[in-house]
Scaffold this motif. Structure first.
Motif: not given
Length: 475
Positions: A157-168
């Motif tokens: 089992v694995y997890y993906f963490e998706a994000s926008d580092l610019a935090n727009l």
């Protein structure tokens, strides 16, 4: 536009969107499916009815379910999925995946914006194992269009963490997709029960789940009026759908509804698509225009007049379809019109039209476009092979198209290649016999180590044997 020697195609993100990520055909069943795989097994094609799928929308996309801001709240997806979500302030979206089997897999993870104004986003994906330990990628390929990472992962089992580092915090839509890479080629097929259903399935796939304001409508019974349609489809950012002469097929009507189209351009006169079809479209609330001439040559010229100015044009034989369709994606992407000719005589409408261009690409050998016609064209350059199959390869090689992603259609009929020509911008469109892979295509695939294949049409058009021969190239 300068003479094209090498096609500068779409971004990697756009190529991945159009080629790798499968948008299954819509189903008509009212019974909820247990998984996306069940959904994909449905043989039916688009209609306007919504499909209620656990976690999936009617386009087969997995839609983010909030809250999914921690590992404990992660949305469950599979390697068959692509997930659609949006970032809000300080948002991190988590997805859970389970890798089965008894061997390590090579997993590629891609994340990119689905909206046009994405240049300021800093998209990022981290991968964690079941204990929360971050996994190291063996490569990172990040640019303004998105992120790609490769991971060697054991079953688990694995997890993906998706994000926008610019935090727009701009609410732009993103797509995340995991893909298991292996030594076998990726073969995709876009097909329906007939040419009308196949064109509909291609149109839905092309849309990526988004509306299409405009649709190009061509007859499914014959090719002449439709041959020049691909550049117009590119100009209008529209798919090509097919119709019968006197009645709009239900699948075509339903697809227009699904795409939420506002306008339709009919190619050809009432001898190809009747006034009854036009009236039915108008009655349904669509804006309808018709582009036509007294014959196929004038129709092609009329289409050219709608396109923006170009330095170059394509000239192809008007009595058959293969050569014009093979070059259609190139002509479309470079906004070059496709003009038609007789073998030994340049039709008057074409003769007048070519005066507007500085150079021409002549597709096909002297057996279809003779030297007399060739000599009347502005700065002509011939692209040809010994037959329709080798000509399609010659086109791909002449324009130095990216050979990793290739599209295949039967060279025995026009309909699937015509609809596919509005899907394959920037990628080779190779023709093959229905029952076997052409020798020219085989050589091209081996030489270029082609790995991703999209077949247009069902198994009656391009048989399973063609798929088998592709797989054998990798043994």
């Amino acid at each position: 536009m300068k003479r094209v020697k090498k096609f500068v195609g779409f971004t990697v993100a756009a190529l991945l969107t159009s080629t790798l990520f499968t948008t299954p055909a819509l189903a008509t069943s009212e019974t909820p499916f247990k998984s996306l795989e069940d959904f994909k097994k449905q043989k039916q094609v688009p209609n306007a009815q919504e499909v209620k799928l656990l976690g999936y929308n009617e386009w087969g996309e997995f839609e983010e379910e909030e809250p999914n801001n921690t590992i404990a709240q992660a949305n469950q997806i599979t390697t068959e999925d692509y997930a659609i979500g949006k970032f809000t302030k300080d948002d991190k979206d988590y997805y859970k995946i389970e890798i089965n089997g008894d061997e390590e897999v090579d997993l590629s993870v891609s994340l990119f914006s689905m909206d046009e104004d994405d240049t300021n986003m800093q998209l990022n994906v981290n991968v964690y194992d079941s204990t929360g330990k971050e996994m190291d990628s063996y490569y990172e390929d990040s640019d303004e269009y998105g992120y790609g990472g490769g991971f060697y992962l054991d079953p688990g089992v694995y997890y993906f963490e998706a994000s926008d580092l610019a935090n727009l915090n701009n609410g732009e839509t993103y797509m995340l997709s995991p893909l298991v890479l292996d030594d076998e080629p990726f073969i995709d097929r876009i097909a329906g029960e007939d040419r009308y259903h196949t064109a509909a399935a291609i149109a839905v796939r092309r849309s990526g789940g988004y509306p299409s304001d405009h649709v190009i409508l061509a007859t499914g019974a014959d090719f002449p009026d439709a041959l020049a349609g691909a550049p117009l489809a590119f100009y209008y950012d529209a798919p090509i759908l097919l119709t019968r002469k006197n009645a709009l097929p239900q699948i075509t009507k339903s697809t227009i509804d699904v795409l939420d189209a506002k306008s339709v351009t009919i190619l050809g006169g009432t001898g190809a698509i009747s006034k009854d079809v036009e009236n039915a479209l108008v009655k349904s609330g669509l804006d309808v225009e018709r582009i036509s001439g007294s014959d196929r040559y004038e129709t092609a010229t009329a289409i050219a007049e709608v396109l923006p100015p170009s330095d170059g044009a394509v000239v192809a034989y008007g009595r058959n379809f293969p050569d014009a369709l093979s070059i259609a994606p190139i002509a479309a992407s470079n906004m070059m019109p496709i003009l038609l000719t007789e073998k030994s005589k340049l039709p008057e409408s074409t003769k007048q039209a070519v005066n507007d261009y500085d150079f021409t690409y002549v597709v096909g050998g002297e057996g279809v476009v003779g030297q007399k016609v060739f000599s009347q064209l502005p700065d002509p350059e011939r692209i040809s092979g010994k037959n329709r199959y080798s000509t399609s390869v010659a086109i791909a090689e002449h324009f130095e198209l990216e050979p990793t992603f290739v599209n295949i259609a039967t060279g025995a009929d026009f309909a699937d290649a015509l609809a596919g020509a509005a899907y394959t911008y920037g990628e080779p469109l190779l023709l093959t016999p229905s029952d076997y892979l052409s020798a020219e295509a085989k050589d091209y695939f081996v030489k270029n180590e082609t790995f991703y294949f999209t077949i247009f049409g069902g198994k009656a058009a391009v048989s399973e044997n063609v798929e088998d021969e592709i797989l054998e190239l990798f043994e």
